[in-house]
Motif scaffolding. Structure first.
Motif, PDB file in Angstrom:
ATOM      1  N   PRO A 119       0.832  -1.206   0.000  1.00  0.00           N
ATOM      2  CA  PRO A 119       0.000   0.000   0.000  1.00  0.00           C
ATOM      3  C   PRO A 119       0.865   1.254   0.000  1.00  0.00           C
ATOM      4  N   SER A 120       0.339   2.321  -0.542  1.00  0.00           N
ATOM      5  CA  SER A 120       1.065   3.587  -0.594  1.00  0.00           C
ATOM      6  C   SER A 120       1.065   4.264   0.770  1.00  0.00           C
ATOM      7  N   GLU A 121       1.803   5.352   0.854  1.00  0.00           N
ATOM      8  CA  GLU A 121       1.826   6.134   2.093  1.00  0.00           C
ATOM      9  C   GLU A 121       0.427   6.662   2.420  1.00  0.00           C
ATOM     10  N   ASP A 122      -0.321   7.027   1.391  1.00  0.00           N
ATOM     11  CA  ASP A 122      -1.693   7.489   1.612  1.00  0.00           C
ATOM     12  C   ASP A 122      -2.553   6.391   2.230  1.00  0.00           C
ATOM     13  N   HIS A 123      -2.352   5.159   1.775  1.00  0.00           N
ATOM     14  CA  HIS A 123      -3.102   4.047   2.346  1.00  0.00           C
ATOM     15  C   HIS A 123      -2.724   3.828   3.809  1.00  0.00           C
ATOM     16  N   ASP A 124      -1.447   3.972   4.124  1.00  0.00           N
ATOM     17  CA  ASP A 124      -1.002   3.813   5.512  1.00  0.00           C
ATOM     18  C   ASP A 124      -1.612   4.895   6.405  1.00  0.00           C
ATOM     19  N   GLU A 125      -1.680   6.106   5.885  1.00  0.00           N
ATOM     20  CA  GLU A 125      -2.290   7.198   6.655  1.00  0.00           C
ATOM     21  C   GLU A 125      -3.793   6.965   6.835  1.00  0.00           C
ATOM     22  N   LEU A 126      -4.423   6.440   5.797  1.00  0.00           N
ATOM     23  CA  LEU A 126      -5.839   6.107   5.899  1.00  0.00           C
ATOM     24  C   LEU A 126      -6.062   5.058   6.979  1.00  0.00           C
ATOM     25  N   ARG A 127      -5.239   4.027   6.994  1.00  0.00           N
ATOM     26  CA  ARG A 127      -5.374   2.974   8.000  1.00  0.00           C
ATOM     27  C   ARG A 127      -5.301   3.556   9.413  1.00  0.00           C
ATOM     28  N   ALA A 128      -4.330   4.427   9.629  1.00  0.00           N
ATOM     29  CA  ALA A 128      -4.165   5.032  10.951  1.00  0.00           C
ATOM     30  C   ALA A 128      -5.397   5.850  11.338  1.00  0.00           C
ATOM     31  N   ALA A 129      -5.948   6.572  10.366  1.00  0.00           N
ATOM     32  CA  ALA A 129      -7.125   7.393  10.642  1.00  0.00           C
ATOM     33  C   ALA A 129      -8.342   6.527  10.970  1.00  0.00           C
ATOM     34  N   VAL A 130      -8.542   5.459  10.192  1.00  0.00           N
ATOM     35  CA  VAL A 130      -9.671   4.573  10.460  1.00  0.00           C
ATOM     36  C   VAL A 130      -9.502   3.878  11.797  1.00  0.00           C
ATOM     37  N   ARG A 131      -8.300   3.423  12.081  1.00  0.00           N
ATOM     38  CA  ARG A 131      -8.051   2.723  13.346  1.00  0.00           C
ATOM     39  C   ARG A 131      -8.347   3.624  14.537  1.00  0.00           C
ATOM     40  N   ASP A 132      -8.006   4.888  14.413  1.00  0.00           N
ATOM     41  CA  ASP A 132      -8.285   5.831  15.496  1.00  0.00           C
ATOM     42  C   ASP A 132      -9.788   5.958  15.731  1.00  0.00           C
ATOM     43  N   VAL A 133     -10.548   6.065  14.649  1.00  0.00           N
ATOM     44  CA  VAL A 133     -12.003   6.159  14.760  1.00  0.00           C
ATOM     45  C   VAL A 133     -12.577   4.881  15.364  1.00  0.00           C
TER      46      VAL A 133
END
Length: 382
Positions: free
Chosen positions: A7-21
Motif C-alpha cells: 500500500p502507498s503512504e496514503d493508504h497507511d495514513e488512511l489505515r491510521a485514521a480509520v483505526r483511530d475512529v
C-alpha cells in the motif's frame, strides 16, 4: 495506481485514521451491540462523520472516490474492532456497485450522492429462500404495467434490511426467457407500497447487522428504477460479486487481526507454571502460524483489491481466492485465539468468542467457499 503488494503512504495514513475512529467510536460498543443484537448506530454516525461510510462513491457523485484497496483497508480496520459495523461500508458498496457498473446517468445522480453524503444506506437483494448459490433459479418476478413494474416474491438473507433506505433487487422479467438472461436489476425504495420486511433472523454472529427477508406484494415501482439492461441483471449481479468478494476477504482479515492482537496481549500477561504462557515454545509455534497465515491472507486480499481497481480480466479468480482463503484463515485464527485464552476464551468477558462467531459468516455469504472453489477450478481449467 498503487503497487500490487505494498500500500502507498496514503493508504497507511488512511489505515491510521480509520483505526483511530474504530478504537474511539466503534470498538467500545461492539460487545453491547452483539449482546443486544442492535444496529451499531454509533458506528454508523462515526463512519458518516469521517467519510468512511461509502468511500467508494466517485467524486463526480459527491463521494471521496476511494480506490478498491482503500475501501478494503477501511473495512478491514472496522472489522478488527466490530464485524457488525464493518458491514455498513461493505454493504453500501455491494448495494450500490450495480448502479455504478450498469446504471444510466439519471439513476446514478439520483442515488449515489445521497449515499455518499450518508443520508441513506443501500442493500443488495439477490438470494432467495430456494435460490442461494443457484441464483439463476430465483422466483421473484417483475411484470410490466405500462411504464411501471410490479414486483412479487421474496428475497432472503438481506444484510441491513429494514435499516437501508434503498435496495438493489434482482427479479425475473421474462419467465420464458433463457435462464440467466431473463433477470433484471431494479432499485426499490423502503417507502414503496407493497414492500415490507420479514422478522429479523436470529443469528450465530454479526448480530448487530439486521438480516431479514424482503417481501414484495404487488410492489409498484416506476420504470426509471431499472438498473442496466432488461435481462442483464444476473450478469450485473455476478460482476458486482467479483468486486465485492474482496470486501469479504478484508472483513475476514480484520476480524482475524483483532483476535490475534487480543490473544497476544493475553498470553503475554497470563502466567502458568511460573512463567508467561507466551514463553512456551508450543504457544509460540501456534502464534507464528496464526501470524503467517494472516499475512498471506492480507497480501492476497490486497492483490485482489488491486485487480478490482483495474478491473483485470482475472479478477473473478482472485476475488474468489481472496474470499475463500481469507475467510478460512479467519475461522482458524479466531478459533485458535479462543484456544489460547483457554476457559477465558469461552466466556463473553473476552471478545474472541464473539470474533469466532462473527468470522464464520465470511465463509458463507457472497458465495460459500465451496462455490468459490468451483469458480477457481473452472477458471484454472478453462
Amino acid at each position: 495506481m498503487f503497487d500490487l503488494y505494498k500500500p502507498s503512504e496514503d493508504h497507511d495514513e488512511l489505515r491510521a485514521a480509520v483505526r483511530d475512529v474504530v478504537d474511539k467510536e466503534i470498538a467500545p460498543h461492539a460487545t453491547e451491540v452483539d449482546a443486544e443484537a442492535r444496529y451499531p448506530q454509533e458506528a454508523h454516525d462515526a463512519l458518516v462523520d469521517t467519510d468512511f461510510f461509502a468511500a467508494h462513491i466517485p467524486e463526480e457523485y459527491d463521494g471521496v472516490g476511494a480506490d478498491a484497496l482503500a475501501v478494503a483497508i477501511i473495512i478491514e480496520e472496522v472489522a478488527r474492532g466490530c464485524m457488525s459495523s464493518s458491514l455498513i461500508p461493505a454493504v453500501n458498496k455491494l448495494g450500490s456497485l450495480p448502479i455504478q457498473l450498469g446504471g444510466n446517468e439519471e439513476i446514478k445522480q439520483k442515488y449515489l450522492p445521497r449515499l455518499a453524503a450518508g443520508e441513506a444506506t443501500i442493500s443488495y437483494g439477490l438470494s432467495e429462500p430456494e435460490a442461494g448459490s443457484d441464483t439463476a433459479s430465483m422466483k421473484t418476478r417483475a411484470t410490466r404495467d405500462g411504464d411501471d413494474w410490479i414486483l412479487n416474491g421474496t428475497k432472503a438473507w438481506i444484510t441491513n434490511a429494514g435499516v437501508s433506505e434503498y435496495y438493489t433487487v434482482m427479479a425475473v422479467t421474462d419467465p420464458d426467457g433463457k435462464r440467466g438472461s431473463n433477470i433484471t436489476a431494479f432499485v426499490v425504495e423502503k417507502s414503496d407500497e407493497g414492500f415490507s420486511f420479514g422478522a429479523k433472523e436470529r443469528k450465530l454472529g454479526i448480530k448487530g447487522s439486521p438480516t431479514r427477508e424482503l417481501l414484495f406484494d404487488n410492489c409498484r415501482i416506476p420504470g426509471d428504477r431499472v438498473v442496466g439492461d432488461i435481462g442483464g441483471g444476473l450478469k450485473l449481479a455476478l460482476q458486482t460479486l467479483d468486486h465485492t468478494r474482496v470486501t469479504i476477504a478484508a472483513q475476514a482479515v480484520g476480524v482475524a487481526q483483532g483476535a490475534l492482537d487480543y490473544a497476544i496481549d493475553y498470553i503475554k500477561e497470563r502466567q502458568q507454571f511460573g512463567k508467561r504462557i507466551a514463553d512456551f515454545q508450543g504457544i509460540q509455534f501456534m502464534v507464528a502460524d496464526m501470524g503467517m497465515k494472516l499475512e498471506a491472507a492480507r497480501q492476497l486480499t490486497y492483490v485482489a483489491a488491486a485487480k478490482s481497481e483495474r478491473n483485470d480480466s482475472d479478477l473473478g479468480y482472485y476475488g474468489a481466492a481472496a474470499k475463500a482463503f481469507a475467510s478460512d484463515v479467519a475461522m482458524e485464527i479466531t478459533t485458535d485465539a479462543v484456544q489460547l485464552l483457554g476457559g477465558a476464551g469461552y466466556v463473553q468477558d473476552h471478545p474472541v468468542e464473539r470474533m469466532m462467531r462473527d468470522a464464520k459468516i465470511t465463509q458463507i455469504y457472497e458465495g460459500t467457499n465451496q462455490v468459490q472453489r468451483l469458480v477457481m477450478g473452472r477458471k484454472l481449467l478453462s
